[in-house]
Design an enzyme around this catalytic site. Structure first.
Site, PDB file in Angstrom:
ATOM      1  N   GLY A 105       0.822  -1.221   0.000  1.00  0.00           N
ATOM      2  CA  GLY A 105       0.000   0.000   0.000  1.00  0.00           C
ATOM      3  C   GLY A 105       0.846   1.257   0.000  1.00  0.00           C
ATOM      4  O   GLY A 105       0.438   2.296   0.506  1.00  0.00           O
ATOM      5  N   GLY A 107       1.565   2.955  -2.544  1.00  0.00           N
ATOM      6  CA  GLY A 107       1.095   3.909  -3.558  1.00  0.00           C
ATOM      7  C   GLY A 107       1.768   3.766  -4.903  1.00  0.00           C
ATOM      8  O   GLY A 107       2.126   4.761  -5.532  1.00  0.00           O
ATOM      9  N   SER A 108       1.916   2.513  -5.373  1.00  0.00           N
ATOM     10  CA  SER A 108       2.578   2.336  -6.666  1.00  0.00           C
ATOM     11  C   SER A 108       1.752   2.932  -7.803  1.00  0.00           C
ATOM     12  O   SER A 108       2.320   3.417  -8.782  1.00  0.00           O
ATOM     13  CB  SER A 108       2.891   0.863  -6.928  1.00  0.00           C
ATOM     14  OG  SER A 108       1.781   0.074  -6.632  1.00  0.00           O
ATOM     15  N   SER A 109       0.418   2.945  -7.677  1.00  0.00           N
ATOM     16  CA  SER A 109      -0.404   3.510  -8.762  1.00  0.00           C
ATOM     17  C   SER A 109      -0.163   5.006  -8.897  1.00  0.00           C
ATOM     18  O   SER A 109       0.001   5.523 -10.005  1.00  0.00           O
ATOM     19  CB  SER A 109      -1.887   3.298  -8.504  1.00  0.00           C
ATOM     20  OG  SER A 109      -2.150   1.988  -8.176  1.00  0.00           O
ATOM     21  N   ALA A 111       2.464   6.659  -7.846  1.00  0.00           N
ATOM     22  CA  ALA A 111       3.850   6.881  -8.272  1.00  0.00           C
ATOM     23  C   ALA A 111       3.970   6.682  -9.788  1.00  0.00           C
ATOM     24  O   ALA A 111       4.649   7.454 -10.475  1.00  0.00           O
ATOM     25  CB  ALA A 111       4.792   5.947  -7.522  1.00  0.00           C
ATOM     26  N   ASP A 152      -1.028  11.036  -1.761  1.00  0.00           N
ATOM     27  CA  ASP A 152      -0.066  10.091  -2.326  1.00  0.00           C
ATOM     28  C   ASP A 152       0.618  10.677  -3.566  1.00  0.00           C
ATOM     29  O   ASP A 152       1.830  10.518  -3.764  1.00  0.00           O
ATOM     30  CB  ASP A 152      -0.741   8.753  -2.652  1.00  0.00           C
ATOM     31  CG  ASP A 152      -2.125   8.906  -3.277  1.00  0.00           C
ATOM     32  OD1 ASP A 152      -2.568  10.057  -3.506  1.00  0.00           O
ATOM     33  OD2 ASP A 152      -2.773   7.886  -3.549  1.00  0.00           O
TER      34      ASP A 152
HETATM   35  O1  PMV Z   1      -4.647   3.411   1.957  1.00  0.00           O
HETATM   36  P1  PMV Z   1      -3.714   4.525   1.667  1.00  0.00           P
HETATM   37  O2  PMV Z   1      -2.339   4.349   2.232  1.00  0.00           O
HETATM   38  O3  PMV Z   1      -3.690   4.906   0.242  1.00  0.00           O
HETATM   39  O4  PMV Z   1      -4.263   5.788   2.463  1.00  0.00           O
HETATM   40  C1  PMV Z   1      -5.566   6.255   2.321  1.00  0.00           C
HETATM   41  C2  PMV Z   1      -5.722   7.521   3.097  1.00  0.00           C
HETATM   42  C3  PMV Z   1      -7.115   8.124   3.033  1.00  0.00           C
HETATM   43  O5  PMV Z   1      -7.063   9.346   3.772  1.00  0.00           O
HETATM   44  C4  PMV Z   1      -8.131   7.204   3.674  1.00  0.00           C
HETATM   45  C5  PMV Z   1      -7.531   8.399   1.596  1.00  0.00           C
HETATM   46  C6  PMV Z   1      -6.869   9.595   0.962  1.00  0.00           C
HETATM   47  O6  PMV Z   1      -6.890   9.666  -0.280  1.00  0.00           O
HETATM   48  O7  PMV Z   1      -6.383  10.497   1.647  1.00  0.00           O
END
Ligand code: PMV
Length: 320
Positions: A105, A107-109, A111, A152
């Site tokens: 999780g 955030g490869s998408s 990136a 992200d």
């Molecule tokens: O699941 P992750 O690590 O992509 O984090 C999501 C974080 C949220 O606040 C729930 C969603 C967002 O886009 O900020």
């Protein structure tokens, strides 16, 4: 041209940041690489072995329509969005390679979206600012996911550690040189969009309760920003613990994450919380250097996987 962008880790403020509140995010040192070449055939070609895409090809005018393999969506929509803003008729061949497993999780998408937009702007000689890159990449994420704060995308572009408000209303790099966090992976896959929807359902039924929780989280983020800047790790840990309490109240905790969080706290971490959408993915803890190993051992003893990667790393960059 080869471009790389880092992954991200939420420090504080998740969920609230979807609704116009701030968060703190740091860029993590496992990077996604994208090689981009221009070709004469007017198509987009994609190879992304990490997400099971091989030999994918689509005419430029059809991008975003029809069938799209799951692993190709972000890149295809990123190319489409770039070309609708800056029309070009050359074909584009993209090959991506990730240093991190998409399971964590990190955030490869986002990136890969950022790499494609930055790469195309360079290749086509269309210089764009960080904020313009953010806006195009964030649009891409919203086109696909419908919801999300864009934290992200900001981490992939700006790198470092950021104070960030929804949709990039504020993107403030925090000038820091260290952030002694420990990262533990739960082994459970979290689906961010589903969890955002679950919290939104709760907010429909209990609007005041949830809004108050978001406001409290915002206060924690403001104080945590100061704690990070002054290297006050004890205060940061305490604020993380409060934040974890509010996340549990939003219903995004889980037994596994709780076990890892308590394991870290029990042996002396200043604080620990889940990181991201919740239920699965990762937790983070903060401690003094001396007991780092003890905490890592304890996280492993409850079935967590410790991920040793640098944080606060550089944002998107041209490798070659
Ligand atoms: O699941 P992750 O690590 O992509 O984090 C999501 C974080 C949220 O606040 C729930 C969603 C967002 O886009 O900020």
């Amino acid at each position: 041209m080869i471009i790389s962008a880092p992954g991200k880790l939420m420090l504080l403020g998740e969920h609230a940041v979807v609704y116009n509140h701030p968060c703190l995010v740091t860029a993590v040192g496992q990077r996604l690489f994208a090689e981009i070449e221009l070709i004469s055939k007017p198509v987009m070609q994609l190879d992304a072995s990490d997400v099971n895409v091989a030999g994918y090809e689509k005419p430029l005018q059809d991008l975003g329509g029809g069938e799209m393999p799951q692993g190709a969506r972000f890149i295809e929509i990123a190319v489409r969005n770039f070309l609708s803003k800056f029309p070009r008729d050359k074909g584009i061949k993209i090959t991506t390679k990730s240093e991190f497993s998409s399971k964590f999780g990190f955030g490869s998408s986002s990136a890969s979206t950022v790499c494609v937009i930055k790469g195309l702007s360079e290749i086509f000689g269309k210089k764009i600012s960080k904020k313009e890159c953010f806006d195009l990449a964030y649009k891409t994420v919203l086109d696909i996911q419908g919801k999300g704060s864009g934290f992200d995308v900001a981490a992939a572009i700006y790198g470092g550690t950021l104070y960030f408000v929804t949709g990039g209303k504020i993107i403030e790099p925090l000038k820091i040189t260290e952030l002694p966090i420990i990262i533990g992976y739960s082994g459970i896959k979290a689906d961010t969009v589903t969890l955002i929807k679950q919290v939104a359902e709760k907010a429909k039924k209990y609007p005041e309760v949830i809004n108050n929780i978001y406001l409290e989280i915002e206060k924690l983020v403001e104080q945590a920003k100061l704690a990070v800047l002054s290297k006050d790790w004890i205060t940061l840990g305490e604020l993380m613990n409060f934040n974890q309490g509010y996340l549990a109240a939003l219903g995004v905790g889980s037994r596994k994450l709780a076990a890892m969080i308590y394991a870290a706290r029990d042996v002396g971490a200043f604080g620990a919380k889940l990181s991201g959408a919740g239920v699965g993915d990762c937790m983070i803890a903060i401690s003094s250097r001396g007991i780092r190993q003890k905490i890592e051992k304890e996280i492993k003893s409850v079935g967590g996987e410790v991920i040793n990667i640098p944080v606060n790393v550089e944002g998107v960059k041209i490798e070659k």
